[in-house]
Enzyme design. Structure first.
Site: not given
Ligand SMILES: O=c1[nH]cnc2c1ncn2[C@H]1C[C@H](O)[C@@H](CO)O1
Ligand SMILES: [Zn+2]
Length: 370
Positions: A29, A31, A189, A216, A219, A308
């Site tokens: 990601h 961010d 998310g 996603h 998880e 991640d």
């Molecule tokens: O591992 C994750 N699972 C679900 N959502 C996630 C994970 N890592 C980051 N995010 C979300 C938070 C970020 O703001 C968004 C976009 O990159 O994706």
């Molecule tokens: Zn992720």
């Protein structure tokens, strides 16, 4: 005096050497990968005063600790601080440029970087502008890495937030930018309570346009999420997918029995974007030692190694590989296989994938294997 030739036999499988190995990263990601010093500087420039620390080391420690609470929801709250400083053209470009520089310096040769454009509209940018500036940053970073002697290719994935209602719009954005560096779509998310099937129209748009997407799934929530992602949404890959092990049982004599869903995922060679450190932090698995990565690898699922969020997990692609290798006693041929798995699963054209495998990955690991 000329340098002596390397000793015969395999190179040591340690962090400095793994950093020289060609690596492919599918799940990272934007961010979640900022440099701590950049978060501080950008916050200063844009007047964001919500950071929990004012020096880079303390801030890095804060992210790793806050993200390691054992809950995905708490983990996700830490992104408020990175997203806050990525609201301007300069902020987006710099973060994207540095992301490429950091990956290239770590020996990553191919990476798909994802982020959610809808989270970067707070200071008046449009969705198209957000994507445009981010792609400019990736292009700059790629050119600078090449000048520094590192060849890296970046594909961008656009993510829609699963609790929100903009996924169709983001899928359309991804298709609109497909010839300018966007190679796919994703949803992310909080997983529990937000099933993938809520976003069917977004996935339909991607499929109607012969465009790729990952989801996603599996998880923080188990098999129903994976089942929907594959059976109803048509995901090309699974983001994490680690909970597929809920459909696998191992007898006392070590024999694995797979349920229908696990069999289907394996039969169809659906890639699993496994993220070992992140999975431990969010509580998806209890520890690295008990991570099912090795079970899935031995059962010949298409496993890939991913970071991640490098900031939240205080990690890198090389560190994830070294941790796995020392935990499960992997050698260079295993790391090569995981890298080829990732390249086979990339959202770029088939000939481009093959070229990286044949011209970069195989020769690179052949040298290391001795
Ligand atoms: O591992 C994750 N699972 C679900 N959502 C996630 C994970 N890592 C980051 N995010 C979300 C938070 C970020 O703001 C968004 C976009 O990159 O994706
Ligand atoms: Zn992720």
């Amino acid at each position: 005096m000329s340098t002596p030739p390397p000793p015969p036999g395999p190179a040591p499988l340690d962090l400095p050497t793994v950093r020289t190995a060609p690596k492919a990263l599918l799940h990272d990601h934007l961010d979640g990968g900022l440099r701590p010093a950049t978060v501080l500087e950008l916050a200063h420039h844009c007047g964001y005063d919500g950071l929990p620390a004012d020096d880079a080391d303390t801030l890095a420690g804060w992210f790793a600790e806050a993200a390691g609470s054992g809950s995905l929801e708490r983990y996700l709250q830490t992104f408020a601080h990175t997203v806050a400083v990525m609201q301007t053209p300069e902020g987006l470009q710099r973060v994207a440029r540095e992301c490429v520089a950091d990956l290239a310096a770590d020996g990553v040769v191919y990476a798909e970087i994802r982020f959610a454009p809808e989270q970067h509209l707070e200071r008046g940018l449009t969705l198209d502008e957000v994507v445009h500036h981010t792609l400019l940053g990736f292009e700059d970073g790629t050119a600078q890495a090449r000048d520094a002697g590192h060849d890296i290719r970046i594909g961008c994935l656009l993510t829609a937030m699963r609790h929100a209602a903009r996924s169709r719009e983001i899928a359309e954005l991804a298709v609109r930018f497909r010839d300018r560096g966007v190679v796919g779509f994703d949803i992310a998310g909080a997983e529990a309570g937000h099933p993938p099937s809520r976003h069917l129209d977004a996935f339909e748009h991607m499929r109607a346009n012969n465009a790729h997407f990952t989801i996603h799934a599996g998880e923080a929530f188990g098999l129903p999420s994976i089942h929907e992602a594959i059976a109803f949404c048509g995901a090309d890959r699974l983001g994490h997918g680690v909970r597929i092990t809920d459909d696998i049982s191992v007898d006392d004599d070590g024999r694995a029995r797979l349920g229908r869903l696990a069999n289907y995922v394996r039969d169809k060679r659906i890639p699993l974007e496994l993220c070992p450190s992140s999975n431990v932090q969010t509580g998806a698995v209890p520890s690295l030692e008990r991570h099912p990565f090795d079970l899935l690898a031995r059962l010949r699922f298409r496993v890939t190694v991913n970071t991640d969020n490098r900031l939240m997990s205080a990690t890198s692609m090389s560190e994830e590989m070294v941790k796995l290798a020392s935990t499960f006693d992997y050698g260079w041929s295993d790391l090569e296989r995981f890298t080829i798995n990732a390249m086979k699963s990339a959202f770029i054209p088939f000939p481009d994938r093959l070229r990286v495998i044949e011209e970069v990955v195989k020769p690179g690991y052949a040298l290391l294997a001795g």
